[in-house]
Scaffold this motif. Structure first.
Motif: not given
Lengths: 116, 117
Positions: B15, B83-84, B117
């Motif tokens: 991330e 981003q996730l 993450p």
């Protein structure tokens, strides 16, 4: 407001049956398409219509018949369904290229067809 | 015949880091368009970015940019600040611009991107 809609989202049927998938776009586009996504996620064009006229037919079996009653609708009818027809079918639409620019195709949500 | 090749079946990225998804193409058309689409697990196809073969500058759309190298026939997608929600399958596609069969999209095999993450 859904730009490109398809019905149904899921379709489960038996071999030999005939089924239809409907597609409608409210974007005012002139060109509509059908794509097939197989189990390996590979996407391939099947048909393209421009202003209700067929312009692409990519060696699809004649059991598949697209029909465009008007330029906002492109339906896909499949006769004598076979196991190998199981896939996700996407409808898409776009405007025509202008000059040296193509325009993106907007896809419907897809119809997952399962033939048992 | 036109062909799109994506050689990375799967990619991982941390991330907030940038990631490049590779795409090479083969065509004899003098002009063509190149596209990237995103397909999340929900299944819809989302248009990300377009590059025309005559465009002098690389296309950019927010966090997406296309690294277009015409001589090498490559059109790599760069996603900055991952981003996730970027976790998805990504497809490179091509359409000839002046073909009589206008608009046909030819897709690559896709690359699955997972953002950690």
């Amino acid at each position: 407001d859904t730009a490109v809609s398809q019905t149904p989202k899921y379709l489960v049927t038996q071999m030999g049956n005939d089924k239809s998938i409907k597609c409608e776009q409210n974007l005012g586009h002139d060109t509509m398409y059908w794509y097939k996504q197989d189990s390996k996620k590979f996407l391939k064009i099947m048909f393209s219509y421009n202003n209700k006229e067929l312009i692409i037919n990519e060696t699809v079996p004649n059991r598949f018949s697209p029909k465009s009653p008007d330029k906002a609708h492109l339906n896909l009818h499949i006769n004598s369904l076979e196991l190998g027809d199981s896939a996700v079918y996407f409808c898409a639409s776009s405007t025509e290229p202008v000059g040296r620019r193509s325009y993106e195709q907007y896809f419907g949500p897809g119809t997952r067809l399962t033939v048992t | 015949a036109q062909k799109i090749t994506q050689t990375q079946p799967g990619m991982f990225v941390q991330e907030k880091e940038a990631v490049t998804l590779d795409c090479t193409y083969d065509t004899s058309d003098p002009s063509y368009g190149l596209f990237w689409y995103k397909q999340p697990s929900s299944g819809e196809m989302i248009f990300l970015i377009y590059q025309g073969s005559y465009d002098q500058q690389n296309a950019t759309e927010g966090r997406y940019s296309l690294n277009f190298q015409k001589a090498r026939k490559s059109a790599n997608l760069v996603i900055s600040a991952s981003q996730l929600g970027d976790s998805a399958m990504y497809f490179c596609a091509m359409t000839p611009e002046f073909s009589s069969n206008t608009g046909k999209l030819i897709f690559g095999q896709g690359t699955t991107l997972q953002v950690k993450p």
